[in-house]
Every structure is written in structure tokens, then in C-alpha cells.
Design a protein around this motif. Structure first.
Motif, PDB file in Angstrom:
ATOM      1  N   TRP A 126       0.823  -1.213   0.000  1.00 18.46           N
ATOM      2  CA  TRP A 126       0.000   0.000   0.000  1.00 18.46           C
ATOM      3  C   TRP A 126       0.854   1.258   0.000  1.00 18.46           C
ATOM      4  CZ3 TRP A 126      -4.499   0.140  -1.843  1.00 18.46           C
ATOM      5  CH2 TRP A 126      -5.428  -0.886  -1.647  1.00 18.46           C
ATOM      6  N   ARG A 127       2.054   1.187   0.575  1.00 22.56           N
ATOM      7  CA  ARG A 127       2.933   2.352   0.567  1.00 22.56           C
ATOM      8  C   ARG A 127       3.256   2.758  -0.883  1.00 22.56           C
ATOM      9  NH1 ARG A 127       6.149   4.143   4.676  1.00 22.56           N
ATOM     10  NH2 ARG A 127       6.050   2.116   5.745  1.00 22.56           N
ATOM     11  N   LEU A 128       3.502   1.760  -1.733  1.00 25.85           N
ATOM     12  CA  LEU A 128       3.789   2.044  -3.137  1.00 25.85           C
ATOM     13  C   LEU A 128       2.524   2.466  -3.889  1.00 25.85           C
ATOM     14  CD1 LEU A 128       6.314  -0.785  -4.125  1.00 25.85           C
ATOM     15  CD2 LEU A 128       6.797   1.589  -3.499  1.00 25.85           C
ATOM     16  N   LEU A 129       1.412   1.776  -3.628  1.00 25.03           N
ATOM     17  CA  LEU A 129       0.162   2.125  -4.304  1.00 25.03           C
ATOM     18  C   LEU A 129      -0.319   3.527  -3.932  1.00 25.03           C
ATOM     19  CD1 LEU A 129      -1.843  -1.229  -3.970  1.00 25.03           C
ATOM     20  CD2 LEU A 129      -0.689  -0.342  -6.012  1.00 25.03           C
ATOM     21  N   HIS A 130       0.006   3.943  -2.731  1.00 21.43           N
ATOM     22  CA  HIS A 130      -0.392   5.252  -2.200  1.00 21.43           C
ATOM     23  C   HIS A 130       0.113   6.405  -3.066  1.00 21.43           C
ATOM     24  CE1 HIS A 130      -1.212   8.075   1.182  1.00 21.43           C
ATOM     25  NE2 HIS A 130      -0.072   8.645   0.835  1.00 21.43           N
ATOM     26  N   GLY A 131       1.256   6.198  -3.735  1.00 22.49           N
ATOM     27  CA  GLY A 131       1.861   7.287  -4.497  1.00 22.49           C
ATOM     28  C   GLY A 131       2.768   8.123  -3.620  1.00 22.49           C
ATOM     29  N   ASP A 132       3.462   9.049  -4.250  1.00 21.55           N
ATOM     30  CA  ASP A 132       4.514   9.788  -3.559  1.00 21.55           C
ATOM     31  C   ASP A 132       4.112  11.198  -3.121  1.00 21.55           C
ATOM     32  OD1 ASP A 132       6.254   7.616  -3.953  1.00 21.55           O
ATOM     33  OD2 ASP A 132       6.822   8.349  -5.947  1.00 21.55           O
ATOM     34  N   ALA A 133       2.843  11.577  -3.308  1.00 21.85           N
ATOM     35  CA  ALA A 133       2.467  12.970  -3.070  1.00 21.85           C
ATOM     36  C   ALA A 133       2.022  13.252  -1.633  1.00 21.85           C
ATOM     37  CB  ALA A 133       1.359  13.387  -4.040  1.00 21.85           C
ATOM     38  N   LEU A 134       1.244  12.357  -1.041  1.00 20.94           N
ATOM     39  CA  LEU A 134       0.701  12.581   0.296  1.00 20.94           C
ATOM     40  C   LEU A 134       1.478  11.766   1.328  1.00 20.94           C
ATOM     41  CD1 LEU A 134      -3.131  12.317  -0.492  1.00 20.94           C
ATOM     42  CD2 LEU A 134      -1.808  14.417  -0.101  1.00 20.94           C
ATOM     43  N   PRO A 135       1.541  12.230   2.589  1.00 22.51           N
ATOM     44  CA  PRO A 135       2.184  11.421   3.640  1.00 22.51           C
ATOM     45  C   PRO A 135       1.474  10.075   3.779  1.00 22.51           C
ATOM     46  CG  PRO A 135       1.782  13.670   4.413  1.00 22.51           C
ATOM     47  CD  PRO A 135       1.064  13.536   3.104  1.00 22.51           C
ATOM     48  N   PHE A 136       2.256   9.036   3.998  1.00 21.93           N
ATOM     49  CA  PHE A 136       1.705   7.686   4.127  1.00 21.93           C
ATOM     50  C   PHE A 136       1.538   7.340   5.595  1.00 21.93           C
ATOM     51  CE2 PHE A 136       2.414   3.009   4.420  1.00 21.93           C
ATOM     52  CZ  PHE A 136       1.278   2.605   3.720  1.00 21.93           C
ATOM     53  N   ASP A 137       0.327   6.981   5.998  1.00 19.55           N
ATOM     54  CA  ASP A 137       0.024   6.623   7.376  1.00 19.55           C
ATOM     55  C   ASP A 137       0.060   5.102   7.510  1.00 19.55           C
ATOM     56  OD1 ASP A 137      -1.013   6.161   9.888  1.00 19.55           O
ATOM     57  OD2 ASP A 137      -2.594   7.673   9.733  1.00 19.55           O
ATOM     58  N   ALA A 138       1.249   4.571   7.804  1.00 20.47           N
ATOM     59  CA  ALA A 138       1.426   3.127   7.851  1.00 20.47           C
ATOM     60  C   ALA A 138       0.546   2.480   8.915  1.00 20.47           C
ATOM     61  CB  ALA A 138       2.892   2.786   8.104  1.00 20.47           C
ATOM     62  N   GLU A 139       0.370   3.137  10.057  1.00 14.00           N
ATOM     63  CA  GLU A 139      -0.406   2.527  11.129  1.00 14.00           C
ATOM     64  C   GLU A 139      -1.883   2.431  10.765  1.00 14.00           C
ATOM     65  OE1 GLU A 139      -1.195   0.216  13.918  1.00 14.00           O
ATOM     66  OE2 GLU A 139       0.892   0.786  13.536  1.00 14.00           O
ATOM     67  N   ALA A 140      -2.408   3.444  10.064  1.00 14.11           N
ATOM     68  CA  ALA A 140      -3.803   3.379   9.629  1.00 14.11           C
ATOM     69  C   ALA A 140      -4.005   2.234   8.640  1.00 14.11           C
ATOM     70  CB  ALA A 140      -4.216   4.703   8.984  1.00 14.11           C
ATOM     71  N   VAL A 141      -3.053   2.041   7.735  1.00  9.32           N
ATOM     72  CA  VAL A 141      -3.137   0.952   6.766  1.00  9.32           C
ATOM     73  C   VAL A 141      -3.018  -0.399   7.480  1.00  9.32           C
ATOM     74  CG1 VAL A 141      -1.968  -0.144   4.815  1.00  9.32           C
ATOM     75  CG2 VAL A 141      -2.308   2.336   4.834  1.00  9.32           C
ATOM     76  N   ARG A 142      -2.093  -0.469   8.433  1.00  8.92           N
ATOM     77  CA  ARG A 142      -1.906  -1.716   9.186  1.00  8.92           C
ATOM     78  C   ARG A 142      -3.202  -2.098   9.904  1.00  8.92           C
ATOM     79  NH1 ARG A 142       2.475  -0.191  11.318  1.00  8.92           N
ATOM     80  NH2 ARG A 142       3.865  -1.207   9.831  1.00  8.92           N
ATOM     81  N   GLU A 143      -3.869  -1.108  10.514  1.00 11.95           N
ATOM     82  CA  GLU A 143      -5.105  -1.368  11.237  1.00 11.95           C
ATOM     83  C   GLU A 143      -6.205  -1.835  10.274  1.00 11.95           C
ATOM     84  OE1 GLU A 143      -7.586  -2.231  14.049  1.00 11.95           O
ATOM     85  OE2 GLU A 143      -5.488  -1.665  14.418  1.00 11.95           O
ATOM     86  N   GLN A 144      -6.294  -1.204   9.101  1.00 14.56           N
ATOM     87  CA  GLN A 144      -7.304  -1.632   8.122  1.00 14.56           C
ATOM     88  C   GLN A 144      -7.033  -3.060   7.674  1.00 14.56           C
ATOM     89  OE1 GLN A 144      -9.626   0.662   5.712  1.00 14.56           O
ATOM     90  NE2 GLN A 144      -9.007  -0.206   3.765  1.00 14.56           N
ATOM     91  N   GLU A 145      -5.774  -3.391   7.402  1.00 11.77           N
ATOM     92  CA  GLU A 145      -5.451  -4.749   6.959  1.00 11.77           C
ATOM     93  C   GLU A 145      -5.684  -5.771   8.082  1.00 11.77           C
ATOM     94  OE1 GLU A 145      -4.957  -6.000   4.018  1.00 11.77           O
ATOM     95  OE2 GLU A 145      -5.195  -4.034   3.096  1.00 11.77           O
ATOM     96  N   ARG A 146      -5.484  -5.361   9.335  1.00 14.30           N
ATOM     97  CA  ARG A 146      -5.827  -6.259  10.448  1.00 14.30           C
ATOM     98  C   ARG A 146      -7.324  -6.577  10.426  1.00 14.30           C
ATOM     99  NH1 ARG A 146      -2.462  -2.846  14.051  1.00 14.30           N
ATOM    100  NH2 ARG A 146      -0.454  -3.878  14.340  1.00 14.30           N
ATOM    101  N   ARG A 147      -8.141  -5.553  10.183  1.00 17.53           N
ATOM    102  CA  ARG A 147      -9.588  -5.761  10.114  1.00 17.53           C
ATOM    103  C   ARG A 147      -9.944  -6.717   8.966  1.00 17.53           C
ATOM    104  NH1 ARG A 147      -9.734  -0.165  11.383  1.00 17.53           N
ATOM    105  NH2 ARG A 147     -10.005   0.411   9.193  1.00 17.53           N
TER     106      ARG A 147
END
Length: 291
Positions: A179-200
Motif C-alpha cells: 500500500w505504501r507504493l500504491l499510495h503514491g509519492d504525493a501525500l504522507p503515508f500513514d502506515a499505522e492506519a493501513v496496518r489497522e485496516q489490513e488487520r480488520r
């Protein structure tokens, strides 16, 4: 209201389906991308849309709680479009607004081309046109479809080198980096928010197995050049300025080949749905469905 169902869409195939919003509101079907559960649509976006719509999201075959069957019963991408229609049939929905992302945007094009009487409007996000018509740049240069810019090489490399037999913790971290790569390079990447979504999503699915069904499924018979050029269904194309899978010319190409399509730009958006883009995206979708 929040309602969940298991819907049979083909012999031996049952899909997990969720509804939110008033049952008598105009239906809006969310169609996610390849290998992605319906839970990949963020709850914040679903709730914003459900304030005005009966929002329906579902797990494709070989994702989430739906039937995992590709290894024993292979299917084509066009079968996934039939699944979407079968979900509407099962819920008694005659016509719906469609919002499709990535592969879901292709499935939405198949539905608006083949079953326009079932589609109130379509919003296409992070996808490419099912058309052989060349793209015409602002300077008049024509580019064949096969020469349009492709997927970021970093993503292709990650796909090609996916480790096998990851445990659940390793699978979770692989998904976060993906998801970090899919996110693109323009906006800050919130790894913890993505991790929580993938946990769900892992908890919802009940296991950490990985399917490559949608990558293997046949793409034959998906081109709809003439039908898209003639459609009367209102179509909105979302142009994500930092899109790494289908870079911005693809959105402009979509708008050229689909009759009457409009483009809305979401600055900084990549091939993902992080919190900063959800407000602008919901506003654009609701303005389109309300019109």
C-alpha cells in the motif's frame, strides 16, 4: 442501518455482502479492485455515501468471506461483472449507481456497456478504458492504448518477488509496504492506519492465505469500444494526480472514450484511499449521483 448477507451469484459461489444506509434510498454499489475485500472501502467513505444512499459493498470471489474457488473452478474477469449484477438481483435492486476502483472500474464499465438499464450512474477510479480508441493529448498527439504509461516499476518488482509462505505477521507487513507504493509519492503515508485496516480485513477473512485468482482469470472479451462511445449513462472519471498504476493520461483517455464522461481531479491521490482524499472523493461522488 447495517445489514449483512451471503448471496449466491453462481452455482457453488456465495458472496459476502453488506448494506448501509436507508433501505429506500437510491442504491449505490461499491466494486473494489483485484484481490481486494469489500472492506478495502474505508468505513468513513462508506458512511459518508450512506447518508444519501443505500450503499452496498461486497467481497469478490477469492477474497474475504466469499467463496474461494478459483483453483478448482476457474472463472473469467467477465464472471466477476456478472457477480456484481447478481448482487443487485439478490437484493432486489433494479438500478444502482456504480462506484468502481481499479479492476472494479473495469467491471463497472462492463455493466454500463452491457446492462445500461441497470445503471443510474458510474464513477470510475484508478482504472483504464475498455476501449481500443487511441488517446489524444492536448497537443493533438495520438497515442495507441498499448503505449500509454504503465505501472510503476517498483510495484511490478514487488509483485514479481512476493515471498511465499509468509506467516500472518509477515503477510500484514507485506501488505503495508504494498500500500505504501500504491499510495503514491504525493501525500504522507500513514502506515499505522493501513496496518489497522489490513488487520480488520484479515480478521474479517479469517485467514492470511493469498489468492492470485484475479491475476490468473482470463481477461478475454472485455473490450467495449462501441458501447462506451454510445452510452447514455452519466459517468464521472476520478483523475488521481499521483496514480502509480494507471497514471493520469488513463483518466483523460477514459473521459475521451466514454460518451459524455466528466473528469474530477483529486490532488495527491494515488491508487489508494487514505484519509486525506476521502472527503473530496465523497463530495465528488455525491455531487455526481445527486445530479
Amino acid at each position: 442501518m447495517h445489514r449483512e448477507h451471503l448471496v449466491e451469484t453462481a452455482p457453488g459461489v456465495r458472496l459476502w455482502v453488506e448494506e448501509r444506509g436507508a433501505a429506500d434510498a437510491p442504491a449505490l454499489l461499491l466494486v473494489m479492485g483485484a484481490q481486494a475485500s469489500g472492506l478495502a472501502w474505508p468505513g468513513e467513505l462508506v458512511d459518508a455515501l450512506a447518508a444519501h444512499h443505500r450503499v452496498i459493498r461486497y467481497d469478490h470471489r477469492d477474497t474475504g468471506r466469499s467463496t474461494w474457488s478459483y483453483e478448482t473452478e476457474p472463472y473469467a474477469i467477465t464472471d466477476l461483472a456478472r457477480d456484481a449484477l447478481a448482487v443487485l438481483d439478490a437484493l432486489g435492486v433494479e438500478r444502482a449507481h456504480l462506484v468502481g476502483m481499479s479492476l472494479g472500474g473495469m467491471l463497472a464499465q462492463l455493466l454500463l456497456a452491457d446492462h445500461p438499464e441497470r445503471v443510474l450512474s458510474a464513477t470510475l477510479i484508478g482504472t483504464c478504458a475498455l476501449s481500443t480508441t487511441p488517446y489524444t493529448a492536448p497537443d493533438g498527439t495520438a497515442t495507441p492504448v498499448e503505449d500509454l504509461p504503465g505501472i510503476d516499476p517498483r510495484i511490478l518488482e514487488m509483485w514479481a518477488n512476493r515471498p511465499e509462505d509468509l506467516d500472518e505477521a509477515g503477510e500484514l507487513e507485506w501488505r503495508v509496504e504494498h500500500w505504501r507504493l500504491l499510495h503514491g509519492d504525493a501525500l504522507p503515508f500513514d502506515a499505522e492506519a493501513v496496518r489497522e485496516q489490513e488487520r480488520r480485513i484479515l480478521a474479517h477473512t479469517g485467514h492470511a492465505r493469498v489468492s492470485t485468482a484475479h491475476a490468473q482469470a482470463s481477461p478475454d472479451g472485455m473490450v467495449r469500444t462501441e458501447a462506451l462511445a454510445a452510452t447514455k449513462v452519466p459517468v464521472l472519471v476520478v483523475s488521481a494526480t499521483a496514480e502509480p498504476v494507471f497514471p493520469p493520461p488513463h483518466a483523460r483517455h477514459l473521459a475521451q472514450v466514454i460518451r459524455g464522461a466528466r473528469v474530477v481531479e483529486v490532488p495527491g491521490m494515488g491508487h489508494a484511499l487514505p484519509a486525506p482524499v476521502l472527503g473530496p472523493l465523497a463530495e465528488a461522488i455525491l455531487r455526481h449521483t445527486g445530479a
